[in-house]
Scaffold this motif. Sequence first.
Motif, PDB file in Angstrom:
ATOM      1  N   UNK A   1       8.420  -9.113   0.185  1.00  0.00           N
ATOM      2  CA  UNK A   1       7.055  -8.597   0.145  1.00  0.00           C
ATOM      3  C   UNK A   1       6.324  -8.782   1.473  1.00  0.00           C
ATOM      4  N   UNK A   2       6.687  -9.799   2.232  1.00  0.00           N
ATOM      5  CA  UNK A   2       6.130  -9.932   3.582  1.00  0.00           C
ATOM      6  C   UNK A   2       6.501  -8.712   4.422  1.00  0.00           C
ATOM      7  N   UNK A   3       7.748  -8.297   4.322  1.00  0.00           N
ATOM      8  CA  UNK A   3       8.185  -7.104   5.057  1.00  0.00           C
ATOM      9  C   UNK A   3       7.455  -5.857   4.563  1.00  0.00           C
ATOM     10  N   UNK A   4       7.222  -5.782   3.249  1.00  0.00           N
ATOM     11  CA  UNK A   4       6.497  -4.635   2.697  1.00  0.00           C
ATOM     12  C   UNK A   4       5.052  -4.622   3.211  1.00  0.00           C
ATOM     13  N   UNK A   5       4.433  -5.785   3.295  1.00  0.00           N
ATOM     14  CA  UNK A   5       3.073  -5.864   3.820  1.00  0.00           C
ATOM     15  C   UNK A   5       2.995  -5.374   5.266  1.00  0.00           C
TER      16      UNK A   5
ATOM     17  N   UNK B   1       7.934   0.781  -6.614  1.00  0.00           N
ATOM     18  CA  UNK B   1       7.816   0.559  -8.059  1.00  0.00           C
ATOM     19  C   UNK B   1       8.386   1.702  -8.894  1.00  0.00           C
ATOM     20  N   UNK B   2       9.108   2.604  -8.252  1.00  0.00           N
ATOM     21  CA  UNK B   2       9.708   3.707  -9.003  1.00  0.00           C
ATOM     22  C   UNK B   2      10.643   3.162 -10.079  1.00  0.00           C
ATOM     23  N   UNK B   3      10.506   3.714 -11.267  1.00  0.00           N
ATOM     24  CA  UNK B   3      11.305   3.254 -12.395  1.00  0.00           C
ATOM     25  C   UNK B   3      10.579   2.243 -13.262  1.00  0.00           C
ATOM     26  N   UNK B   4       9.436   1.746 -12.772  1.00  0.00           N
ATOM     27  CA  UNK B   4       8.669   0.744 -13.521  1.00  0.00           C
ATOM     28  C   UNK B   4       7.294   1.280 -13.947  1.00  0.00           C
ATOM     29  N   UNK B   5       7.074   2.584 -13.759  1.00  0.00           N
ATOM     30  CA  UNK B   5       5.764   3.170 -14.023  1.00  0.00           C
ATOM     31  C   UNK B   5       5.265   2.906 -15.442  1.00  0.00           C
TER      32      UNK B   5
ATOM     33  N   UNK C   1       7.241  -7.706  -8.708  1.00  0.00           N
ATOM     34  CA  UNK C   1       6.867  -6.340  -9.067  1.00  0.00           C
ATOM     35  C   UNK C   1       5.382  -6.273  -9.444  1.00  0.00           C
ATOM     36  N   UNK C   2       4.909  -7.296 -10.143  1.00  0.00           N
ATOM     37  CA  UNK C   2       3.495  -7.322 -10.516  1.00  0.00           C
ATOM     38  C   UNK C   2       2.609  -7.368  -9.271  1.00  0.00           C
ATOM     39  N   UNK C   3       3.026  -8.132  -8.260  1.00  0.00           N
ATOM     40  CA  UNK C   3       2.233  -8.193  -7.029  1.00  0.00           C
ATOM     41  C   UNK C   3       2.310  -6.878  -6.255  1.00  0.00           C
ATOM     42  N   UNK C   4       3.426  -6.197  -6.325  1.00  0.00           N
ATOM     43  CA  UNK C   4       3.514  -4.860  -5.725  1.00  0.00           C
ATOM     44  C   UNK C   4       2.486  -3.930  -6.378  1.00  0.00           C
ATOM     45  N   UNK C   5       2.389  -4.040  -7.703  1.00  0.00           N
ATOM     46  CA  UNK C   5       1.410  -3.218  -8.427  1.00  0.00           C
ATOM     47  C   UNK C   5      -0.013  -3.569  -8.009  1.00  0.00           C
ATOM     48  N   UNK C   6      -0.277  -4.863  -7.795  1.00  0.00           N
ATOM     49  CA  UNK C   6      -1.600  -5.294  -7.338  1.00  0.00           C
ATOM     50  C   UNK C   6      -1.922  -4.718  -5.960  1.00  0.00           C
ATOM     51  N   UNK C   7      -0.912  -4.717  -5.085  1.00  0.00           N
ATOM     52  CA  UNK C   7      -1.092  -4.126  -3.758  1.00  0.00           C
ATOM     53  C   UNK C   7      -1.400  -2.632  -3.859  1.00  0.00           C
ATOM     54  N   UNK C   8      -0.615  -1.938  -4.696  1.00  0.00           N
ATOM     55  CA  UNK C   8      -0.827  -0.499  -4.873  1.00  0.00           C
ATOM     56  C   UNK C   8      -2.214  -0.222  -5.442  1.00  0.00           C
ATOM     57  N   UNK C   9      -2.647  -1.049  -6.405  1.00  0.00           N
ATOM     58  CA  UNK C   9      -3.962  -0.868  -7.019  1.00  0.00           C
ATOM     59  C   UNK C   9      -5.071  -1.031  -5.986  1.00  0.00           C
ATOM     60  N   UNK C  10      -4.909  -1.972  -5.056  1.00  0.00           N
ATOM     61  CA  UNK C  10      -5.909  -2.168  -4.005  1.00  0.00           C
ATOM     62  C   UNK C  10      -5.842  -1.054  -2.964  1.00  0.00           C
TER      63      UNK C  10
END
Length: 259
Positions: free
Chosen positions: A181-185, A132-136, A147-156
Motif C-alpha cells: 500500500x505504500x507503493x500504491x500511495x 479492488x476489481x473483483x471486490x466491488x 483491501x478495506x484501506x484501499x476502499x478508504x483511499x478510493x472513497x477519499x
Amino acid sequence: MIETQTTNNASIKINNVNRIYIDANGNLVEALRDINLNIRAGEFISFIGPSGCGKTTLMRLIAGLDKPQSGELFLDNEKIENTNFERGYVFQQANLFPWETIENNIAAGLKARKIYKEHKNEVKEYIKLTGLEGFENSYPHQVSGGMAQRASLARALINNPKVLLLDEPLGALDAFTRMDLQDKLIELWQQRKTTMVLVTHDVDEAIYLSNRVVIMTPRPGKIEEIVKIELERPRNRTAHKFVELRKEILEKLHIARKH
C-alpha cells in the motif's frame, strides 16, 4: 475516465497554532504549542513523534474537525474553519459502512454531495485505480484489512481532494500489505499530484514516502526539526543513504523525546 489534474493540489499554512483541551479526567492538556509550518502544494510530508505528541490533533485541525485555541490554518490562503471535501481524510481503521458493499462505500461521498449521477462511472475507475476489481460487491467484513484501506483511499480520492490526510492508515496492517500500500500511495501521489500529509510512527515509512519529515516533541507537541528526504524514487530501503537517514531521524527523535 478519471482526469489527472496536476493543478488539483493545495498549499497549507499553519500559523502560531496552539491547542489545549480537557481530558476525560478533567485535566487540562496542552496538545500543541506554537506550531508554524508551510506545506507546499503537491508535497508529500510526514509527521513523526512519540504517542500523544499531537500528530493526530494537528491532522484534525487541518481537516477542520477541530479548532485551535489560538493561531490559524489556511488552505490556499483561505482560512480552515470547517470540514470540506477538498480535504480528504483516511483514518487508521478503514471506517467503512458495514452494511454497504465496497462499491457503495466508495460512492458514499458522491451521494452525500448529490453528484453521484454525474460521476457514477468514476466509481469503477477508482475501483480499478486502487486494485479492488473483483471486490466491488463484497462487504467490509468479507475483505482483508488491506483491501478495506484501499476502499478508504478510493472513497477519499473520488471526491478529488486538494489535500489527502493520512492518519496512520497502514499502522494495523502486516508488513507485506503495508509495503504494497505504500507503493500504491506513491503511485497515486505521482499520478494525481495531490498534497499528502501523513501521520506515522514508522521511520522507514516516513522516509520511503515523504519529501520532508516533521519530527515532533512529546506533549506539548512542538516541531523539533524538519528533515528533507532528498532520495531518488523509487526508493531502496536498504540503500546506504536510506539507512543513514533512518539513523539520523532516530537520533533526532531520541533528542526530541528529552525536550
